[in-house]
Motif scaffolding. Structure first.
Motif, PDB file in Angstrom:
ATOM      1  N   GLN A  46     -41.681  24.026  15.724  1.00  0.00           N
ATOM      2  CA  GLN A  46     -41.119  24.837  14.537  1.00  0.00           C
ATOM      3  C   GLN A  46     -39.957  25.292  15.210  1.00  0.00           C
ATOM      4  O   GLN A  46     -38.843  25.432  14.495  1.00  0.00           O
ATOM      5  N   ARG A  47     -39.942  25.739  16.312  1.00  0.00           N
ATOM      6  CA  ARG A  47     -38.788  26.203  17.110  1.00  0.00           C
ATOM      7  C   ARG A  47     -37.540  25.136  17.148  1.00  0.00           C
ATOM      8  O   ARG A  47     -36.503  25.581  16.670  1.00  0.00           O
ATOM      9  N   HIS A  48     -37.868  24.096  17.215  1.00  0.00           N
ATOM     10  CA  HIS A  48     -36.797  23.084  17.304  1.00  0.00           C
ATOM     11  C   HIS A  48     -36.305  22.723  15.898  1.00  0.00           C
ATOM     12  O   HIS A  48     -35.127  22.620  15.808  1.00  0.00           O
ATOM     13  N   ALA A  49     -37.206  22.683  14.967  1.00  0.00           N
ATOM     14  CA  ALA A  49     -36.772  22.465  13.559  1.00  0.00           C
ATOM     15  C   ALA A  49     -35.775  23.621  13.127  1.00  0.00           C
ATOM     16  O   ALA A  49     -34.967  23.505  12.215  1.00  0.00           O
ATOM     17  N   TYR A  50     -36.123  24.930  13.568  1.00  0.00           N
ATOM     18  CA  TYR A  50     -35.489  26.055  13.039  1.00  0.00           C
ATOM     19  C   TYR A  50     -34.113  25.948  13.693  1.00  0.00           C
ATOM     20  O   TYR A  50     -32.965  26.151  13.197  1.00  0.00           O
ATOM     21  N   LEU A  51     -33.920  25.501  14.932  1.00  0.00           N
ATOM     22  CA  LEU A  51     -32.495  25.478  15.625  1.00  0.00           C
ATOM     23  C   LEU A  51     -31.735  24.242  14.886  1.00  0.00           C
ATOM     24  O   LEU A  51     -30.420  24.310  14.868  1.00  0.00           O
ATOM     25  N   GLN A  52     -32.452  23.403  14.385  1.00  0.00           N
ATOM     26  CA  GLN A  52     -31.657  22.116  13.807  1.00  0.00           C
ATOM     27  C   GLN A  52     -30.993  22.377  12.396  1.00  0.00           C
ATOM     28  O   GLN A  52     -30.023  22.089  11.897  1.00  0.00           O
ATOM     29  N   GLU A  53     -31.845  23.433  11.882  1.00  0.00           N
ATOM     30  CA  GLU A  53     -31.409  24.054  10.498  1.00  0.00           C
ATOM     31  C   GLU A  53     -31.655  25.466  10.278  1.00  0.00           C
ATOM     32  O   GLU A  53     -32.805  25.787   9.691  1.00  0.00           O
TER      33      GLU A  53
END
Length: 266
Positions: A80-87
């Motif tokens: 989720q952290r990676h997905a948040y940083l992507q969007e």
């Protein structure tokens, strides 16, 4: 006493030592044939210390389950952290689409929600479940969707023209990131999916840890939300006290906890 003194360890280290020793013995000779004394001898720790960690062999199994759940929690948080940083700031259309999934999910699972609450409590009025846990949450999502555009607008602020000239000032609301939610046992559906509405409306990603006292609801929430949302958007982790204690120590962008004040201060 419960046997030879054994070595003294830091409580958490002893906990893990028991789990590792038990894992080896269960694999070698099976759960039923493994005695507490065997585990203590393999771990080289006193039996009295064992009972401080695990009142029974069943609690030992719960410890295994929590270790697996903790590992999955870390994986999900990283995802989720990676997905948040992507969007980091989802659009109005994206948030609206996510909110739109909730009413249908709640209505489609209404009977299962009522049954799970009844299983966990021994008795729970079916009509109460429909009103407070199903319709209430579904309407909350519809309300958020109807007001989302207004909530996302910049909040314009006035400036002193003699000091700032023609400059403009405003507050722009941004998502926090990855949010943890630890709901209480007494309203396990409403306190799990209800706040999820505003969290998604605000553009966040969410991990929910249901109370270990409502296992039927926890399992149902994992199935419902897992079928409705991608893991990197919304996820549910179930487990016992070890997971609950660990959950609150993670570096969340925001943590929502509903429950006992003393426990919340730990």
């Amino acid at each position: 006493g419960h046997g030879r003194p054994g070595r003294r360890l830091h409580p958490h280290a002893g906990h893990l030592a028991f789990l590792e020793a038990a894992r080896e013995l269960f694999s070698e000779q099976g759960f039923r044939e493994t005695r507490v004394a065997d585990v203590c001898e393999r771990a080289d720790i006193a039996q009295k210390t064992f009972f401080n960690h695990f009142p029974s062999k069943l609690d030992l199994l719960r410890g295994f389950a929590d270790q697996a759940a903790i590992a999955r929690l870390h994986e999900t948080l990283a995802l989720q952290r990676h997905a948040y940083l992507q969007e980091p700031d989802p659009s109005h259309a994206t948030r609206l689409e996510l909110l739109g999934r909730i009413p249908g999910m709640m209505m489609a699972n209404a009977k299962r929600i009522a049954a799970a609450l009844n299983d966990d409590y021994g008795y729970h009025n079916e009509l109460t479940a429909y009103l407070f846990d199903v319709l209430n949450v579904a309407e909350r999502a519809q309300y958020a969707a109807a007001h989302l555009e207004q909530w996302m607008k910049r909040d314009q602020r006035e400036l002193e023209p003699q000091l700032y000239g023609s400059s403009k000032a405003y507050i722009e609301f941004q998502p926090k990131g990855v949010i943890g939610n630890m709901p209480a046992w007494n309203f396990p559906v409403d306190l799990s999916v209800g706040p999820l509405v505003e969290m998604l409306a605000a553009g966040n990603r969410v991990i929910i840890k249901p109370s270990e006292q409502t296992p039927a609801v926890g399992q149902l929430l994992a199935e419902m939300l897992g079928d409705t949302f991608a893991r990197e958007q919304v996820s549910v982790v179930n487990g016992a006290l070890d997971l609950a204690r660990h959950f609150s120590t993670l570096k969340w962008d925001h943590l929502l906890y509903t429950g006992n004040t003393a426990v919340g201060r730990e």
